[in-house]
Design a protein around this motif. Structure first.
Motif, mmCIF file in Angstrom:
data_model
loop_
_atom_site.group_PDB
_atom_site.id
_atom_site.type_symbol
_atom_site.label_atom_id
_atom_site.label_comp_id
_atom_site.label_asym_id
_atom_site.label_seq_id
_atom_site.Cartn_x
_atom_site.Cartn_y
_atom_site.Cartn_z
ATOM 1 N N GLU A 1 -22.031 12.001 -27.149
ATOM 2 C CA GLU A 1 -23.321 11.559 -26.641
ATOM 3 C C GLU A 1 -23.948 10.538 -27.582
ATOM 4 O O GLU A 1 -23.591 10.451 -28.757
ATOM 5 C CB GLU A 1 -24.268 12.755 -26.486
ATOM 6 N N GLU B 1 -31.533 10.997 -23.239
ATOM 7 C CA GLU B 1 -31.476 10.003 -22.177
ATOM 8 C C GLU B 1 -32.721 10.021 -21.294
ATOM 9 O O GLU B 1 -33.225 8.972 -20.872
ATOM 10 C CB GLU B 1 -30.231 10.236 -21.304
ATOM 11 N N THR C 1 -20.888 8.926 -23.874
ATOM 12 C CA THR C 1 -21.488 9.633 -22.743
ATOM 13 C C THR C 1 -20.778 9.328 -21.437
ATOM 14 O O THR C 1 -20.459 10.234 -20.658
ATOM 15 C CB THR C 1 -22.978 9.267 -22.627
#
Length: 315
Positions: A71, A204, A252
């Motif tokens: 991520e 995010e 991601t």
């Protein structure tokens, strides 16, 4: 007559001090249960994986691997590494609530003090601002859908509460930017740019929310016929640029998607994140305006990564 006026003045001061003391006592009593709970807070779930990863690969290498293979939350990962190296996760887990609680209160205080300084000409005292910020911090805890993962469990706290703290600090800087002179404006702009980068690196959903926030500000300026400050476009540009960089360079949508056998493209992923943001706004609205209590899984529940790369040992 002079003596009578002095007596009334003294009585008024004593009354104010008594009411202020009563408020402080109420605040401390409200915070006391949360502080006591920190004594029973223990490491769990993703925290073990974080300790193992940083212990095995080191401080910098672990951050690089997580960014490239899992991520793009580089802000949260950096904070996680610092806390692991300081022994907070293994020896001083009670500090999770205390540290994030203090920083949350400080961010709220900074925002209120900025408003009080720039718009209200310091109408309220610092003591009053401190009380108001503590009350708002207590309210923040009480409206959390899942308090345990919101302020006690390290992994989601480092991701989501950190973004909340950074966003409040950003708001305070935006307020101070409105009344800053030329020299000070440069410093404030630099701080805002840095905060935008750090917020995008937190998670995010907050990154998308931040972009929407600046779009809303620009739209509000336009709607009310106020000239749009040029820095607003720069702030939005930094957020969008960092979002694209993280999306294209982190794991991601590349490595992580392949490992999890996902078939969602960039457009689909952005749509999912956007609906995730809207669901958060919905639950925040429900918390403030009613709608009943939620049970079970909610959109605020952090992802349980027991089957993640960390836990599987594939990092």
């Amino acid at each position: 007559m002079i003596v009578s006026c002095l007596q009334k003045r003294i009585r008024g001061i004593i009354t104010i001090e008594k009411s202020s003391s009563f408020i402080w006592i109420c605040i401390l009593l409200c915070l006391l249960p949360f502080v006591i709970l920190t004594c029973f807070n223990v490491i769990t779930y993703d925290d073990y994986a974080a300790v193992g990863a940083f212990g095995k690969f080191g401080f910098l290498k672990t951050q690089q691997l997580i960014y490239a293979r899992w991520e793009g939350r580089f802000t949260a990962t950096f904070i996680c590494g610092v806390c692991v190296k300081m022994g907070i996760l293994t020896k001083h887990y009670y500090l999770v609530f205390l540290l994030w609680g203090i920083f949350s209160w400080a961010a709220i205080f900074f925002l209120l003090d900025s408003i009080n300084t720039c718009f209200l000409s310091r109408t309220f005292s610092r003591s009053g601002i401190a009380q108001a910020s503590l009350i708002l911090f207590i309210l923040d805890i009480y409206v959390m859908v899942e308090m345990s993962s919101g302020i006690y469990w390290f992994s989601p706290t480092a991701v989501y509460q950190t973004a909340f703290i950074l966003f409040l600090t950003l708001l305070g800087c935006l307020v101070r930017r409105l009344t800053a002179g030329r020299k000070r404006a440069v410093v404030v702009d630099a701080a805002i740019f840095l905060l935008c980068v750090l917020i995008v690196g937190s998670n995010e959903m907050t990154a998308i929310s931040l972009a929407c926030f600046f779009l809303f500000l620009i739209g509000a300026y336009h709607y009310y016929g106020v000239p749009i400050p040029r820095p607003q476009f720069l702030y939005l540009g930094v957020v969008l640029l960092m979002g694209v960089i993280v999306m294209l360079t982190s794991g991601t949508l590349s490595y992580r998607q392949q490992v999890m056998h996902g078939k969602t493209g960039y457009g689909g992923a952005l749509s999912i994140l956007l609906f995730r943001v809207l669901s958060i706004f919905y639950y925040v609205r429900q918390s403030f305006f009613g709608g009943g209590h939620t049970t079970g899984k909610t959109s605020f529940d952090p992802d349980h990564r027991c089957n993640s790369l960390w836990a599987a040992g594939q990092l």
